[in-house]
Enzyme design. Structure first.
Site, PDB file in Angstrom:
ATOM      1  N   LYS A 246       1.564   3.822   0.793  1.00 21.37           N
ATOM      2  CA  LYS A 246       2.157   2.496   0.946  1.00 21.37           C
ATOM      3  C   LYS A 246       1.123   1.524   1.496  1.00 21.37           C
ATOM      4  CE  LYS A 246       6.443   2.070   2.499  1.00 21.37           C
ATOM      5  NZ  LYS A 246       7.645   2.258   3.369  1.00 21.37           N
ATOM      6  N   ILE A 247       0.963   0.409   0.814  1.00 22.68           N
ATOM      7  CA  ILE A 247       0.029  -0.642   1.221  1.00 22.68           C
ATOM      8  C   ILE A 247       0.792  -1.956   1.304  1.00 22.68           C
ATOM      9  CG2 ILE A 247      -2.025  -1.963   0.559  1.00 22.68           C
ATOM     10  CD1 ILE A 247      -3.074   0.518  -0.841  1.00 22.68           C
TER      11      ILE A 247
END
Length: 376
Positions: A144-145
């Site tokens: 997740k970014i």
């Protein structure tokens, strides 16, 4: 209603919505609770965040053995957090691997976030994304970014390296367009490097209920009857317009060219779907956002509510863009600025992201300290 072929969650899945659980713990993994939700509720994916992990570590004894080992090895809290969370995600990936394989990589994913301190640091985000992916070493792990401006370049670089990404903290349509562009650019770079595009996946996590919380706060401050009539509709309107952006972007010549080379669409994911306003139905952000090809990641309380009493009406997104745009225009006419709302939410989201990371570090640090002073 216990037959998985006749449940409300099965009906939701039949509409093309992938049901993911916004929760993970070692106890859930070891007890068979995750497998039960997969079998009975149709869960086909998992999302996590530091707050979820902090709650998991602070309850029960499932982490005691690994924490003791980490304490004996004088691990720092940061090293311990990394070890604990990657172990859980790897284990969950293994449980969901049959789903991943059966759907050709469409579902069966487990997400883990980069560290909170990396949200505005492209290079640090990319380095951590690569470290997480290499450590977990599962084909169904999403990194997740956050969709900050700096995060856009990190998304491109991570995708270009062949790593699958869950883009999180998306609030505005403009930023969402930037996220899609970052994904497509990453795919183009991956293709130029000879990487098989079919193995790269991505979802774009568009936050929903937080939009209503902020907009409704501003509407309540206005206080007029007209303002009250607009409450609790902005989040769904925003998401419906995001779906229109998604459909248009992936029908473009650029996206089609990549699809011809094996690329996958970056699917919209509805996040923040737990209801915060007690005046709304507890299934509101599920039944109002049904469309083919999307993911809805739900806290277990929302998942149970959907299973128990969701009143599904089929596709509630397609064809709703004009009404959604009219609603946002009405907000603007009252002085509720869409751009200011979404900028505020992004700033708050990054701050909450950092606070969650600090909470997890503090929880693990306390556990390590308790272990080191435990009588032998």
């Amino acid at each position: 209603m216990n037959d998985t072929k006749t449940t409300r969650t099965a009906a939701l899945a039949a509409e093309g919505v992938s049901i993911w659980l916004d929760d993970l713990s070692r106890e859930r993994i070891r007890s068979g609770g995750l497998q039960k939700l997969m079998a009975e509720r149709g869960v086909v994916g998992i999302t996590t965040n530091p707050t979820i992990f902090a709650a998991a570590v602070s309850k029960g004894s499932a982490y005691d053995e690994q924490i003791a080992e980490l304490a004996d090895g004088t691990a720092t809290p940061e090293e311990a957090v990394f070890a604990l969370t990657t172990a859980d995600v790897a284990a969950a990936c293994d449980i969901l691997r049959p789903v991943h394989d059966a759907t050709g990589g469409y579902d069966g994913w487990v997400s883990i976030e980069v560290g909170a301190g990396s949200a505005h640091d492209t290079a640090a985000t990319v380095a951590e994304a690569k470290h997480l992916a290499a450590t977990i070493d599962r084909p169904n792990a999403f990194v997740k970014i956050p969709a900050t401006l700096e995060g856009l370049d990190a998304i491109t670089e991570t995708i270009a390296a062949g790593i699958s990404v869950n883009v999180t903290l998306i609030f505005s349509l403009e930023r969402y367009r930037g996220v899609i562009d970052a994904y497509l650019t990453g795919l183009e770079r991956a293709a130029a490097s000879g990487i098989d595009l079919a193995g790269i996946r991505s979802v774009a996590s568009f936050f929903v209920s937080r939009v209503d919380t902020e907009v409704d706060r501003r509407l309540d401050a206005i206080g007029s009857e007209e303002a009250r009539a607009l409450r609790s509709k902005a989040g769904v309107a925003n998401a419906r317009l995001a779906y229109q952006v998604y459909e248009e972007a992936f029908a473009s010549d650029r996206a089609r060219s990549l699809a011809d080379r094996g690329a996958n669409r970056q699917r919209p994911l509805w996040a923040s779907t737990g209801v915060k306003d007690p005046g709304l139905p507890d299934t509101f952000y599920v039944v109002e956002l049904v469309a083919a090809g999307v993911v809805n990641t739900m806290p277990e309380k929302t998942l149970d509510a959907v299973f128990d009493h969701a009143e599904l009406r089929g596709d509630t997104v397609s064809g709703a863009a004009d009404a959604a745009r009219a609603h946002l225009d009405a907000l603007e006419a009252l002085g509720v600025s869409y751009d200011d709302v979404t900028a505020t939410l992004e700033d708050e989201g990054v701050a909450k992201f950092a606070a969650s990371g600090e909470e997890l570090l503090a929880t693990v640090a306390a556990a390590l300290e308790a272990e080191t002073v435990r009588p032998s």
